[in-house]
Design a protein around this motif. Structure first.
Motif, PDB file in Angstrom:
ATOM      1  N   ALA A  55       0.811  -1.223   0.000  1.00 16.05           N
ATOM      2  CA  ALA A  55       0.000   0.000   0.000  1.00 16.05           C
ATOM      3  C   ALA A  55       0.841   1.268   0.000  1.00 16.05           C
ATOM      4  O   ALA A  55       0.340   2.342  -0.340  1.00 16.05           O
ATOM      5  CB  ALA A  55      -0.937   0.001   1.202  1.00 16.05           C
TER       6      ALA A  55
ATOM      7  N   LEU B 260       1.106   6.788   0.203  1.00 12.22           N
ATOM      8  CA  LEU B 260       0.262   5.680  -0.231  1.00 12.22           C
ATOM      9  C   LEU B 260       0.212   5.605  -1.751  1.00 12.22           C
ATOM     10  O   LEU B 260       0.151   6.636  -2.439  1.00 12.22           O
ATOM     11  CB  LEU B 260      -1.158   5.848   0.319  1.00 12.22           C
ATOM     12  N   ARG B 261       0.197   4.370  -2.257  1.00 13.36           N
ATOM     13  CA  ARG B 261       0.048   4.153  -3.689  1.00 13.36           C
ATOM     14  C   ARG B 261      -1.437   4.092  -4.043  1.00 13.36           C
ATOM     15  O   ARG B 261      -2.251   3.633  -3.251  1.00 13.36           O
ATOM     16  CB  ARG B 261       0.742   2.855  -4.107  1.00 13.36           C
TER      17      ARG B 261
ATOM     18  N   GLY C 102      -4.082   1.612  -2.713  1.00 20.13           N
ATOM     19  CA  GLY C 102      -3.594   1.002  -1.484  1.00 20.13           C
ATOM     20  C   GLY C 102      -4.572   1.161  -0.335  1.00 20.13           C
ATOM     21  O   GLY C 102      -5.199   2.210  -0.179  1.00 20.13           O
TER      22      GLY C 102
ATOM     23  N   GLN D 126      -7.989   4.411   2.261  1.00 24.44           N
ATOM     24  CA  GLN D 126      -7.845   3.874   0.917  1.00 24.44           C
ATOM     25  C   GLN D 126      -7.418   4.999  -0.007  1.00 24.44           C
ATOM     26  O   GLN D 126      -8.119   6.013  -0.132  1.00 24.44           O
ATOM     27  CB  GLN D 126      -9.153   3.264   0.417  1.00 24.44           C
TER      28      GLN D 126
END
Length: 296
Positions: A158, A188-189, A192, A238
């Protein structure tokens, strides 16, 4: 039990601190009171593009007493000096944790190298309160380089979490604190998902620096600040895009706050004493600098 979102703050218009830092003040103790304890103030500077120049920009010598300043640089370079003889340069992803405590003077300027080349500047300054028993301790300074700050891979790819202070999954933060504090720099990607566990009863805020993140089902985007409930321990994130955010959590200090300008104490009498001590020269003297001419 999960955390819930209590407030979502949209950033105000920026104002200049000195001539080097265009900041948005996202919270302060005068407006938000005990609900943000142990924190006092948060300024987010930039990102701003500075043209190459010859005159260093920044803030000249000024006093502090009764709390700590935590400066995180994301782009650019900032040089710090204080009346206790500490100081140095902090660059991208580095932190200066200055404990003013009983009182000092300091200044903050763009470095000479950054002034000459120009470029983007982005930084955050967080003020952290000290409990009454430590407000008059001796000042000190923690310089945290990138190598000092643990970087932990998040589950499922993530992203990463840098532990500036506190503890994440058994990884202890680089900074020493007077009260329990979690200060986590998160990247964060897109896509993720992260499920964090935070202490029950602690103040918790998220600064959205870049991108968009769904926080407990609610969308938050760059520049916003979210305050979460003290009740509950679970927090679901998220990333809707690649995103960067700063998590600030801490145990509230259940003590009165009396503050004005650069001083934050517990009583009006202590505040008056701080001004008297400053005017009497009891905060020390700034060291001479070979490049002092460039700082003005």
């Amino acid at each position: 039990m999960r955390k819930t979102i209590e407030s979502l703050f949209t950033p105000p218009e920026p104002h200049w601190v000195g001539n080097g830092f265009p900041v948005r003040s996202l919270f302060n103790y005068a407006e938000h009171g005990a609900r943000i304890s142990p924190f006092l103030l948060l300024d987010h500077a930039g990102p701003t593009e500075f043209a190459p120049g010859n005159e260093r920009r920044g803030v000249g010598a000024h006093p502090h007493r009764g709390f700590e300043t935590v400066t995180i640089v994301y782009a650019g370079e900032v040089a710090h000096r204080d009346s206790c003889g500490a100081g140095g340069t902090i660059g991208p992803d580095e932190v200066q944790w200055m404990t003013a405590a009983g009182g000092l003077l300091h200044d903050e300027f763009h470095t000479e190298a950054f002034t000459r080349r120009g470029g983007p500047l982005e930084m955050v300054q967080l003020w952290v309160n000290l409990p009454a028993r430590h407000k008059m301790d001796a000042p000190h300074y923690q310089a945290l380089t990138r190598a000092d700050i643990p970087e932990v891979a998040l589950p499922g790819g993530a992203g990463v979490l840098r532990v500036i202070a506190g503890d994440y999954a058994g990884h202890a933060g680089a900074a020493q604190t007077y009260t329990p504090i979690n200060l986590w720099d998160m990247r964060l990607r897109r896509g993720g998902k992260v499920d964090l566990t935070l202490p029950e009863g602690h103040t918790l805020m998220l600064l959205m620096r870049k991108g968009s993140v769904r926080v407990e089902g609610e969308r938050a985007h760059a520049g916003q600040l979210l305050q979460l409930s003290r009740s509950g321990t679970g927090l679901a994130l998220q990333a809707l895009t690649d995103a960067e955010l700063l998590l600030m959590g801490g145990e509230p200090i259940a003590e009165p706050v009396a503050g004005y300008g650069p001083f934050v104490m517990n009583t009006r009498a202590e505040l008056t004493q701080a001004f008297e001590d400053f005017n009497a020269g009891k905060f020390g003297q700034m060291p001479a600098s070979a490049d002092a001419a460039l700082a003005h």
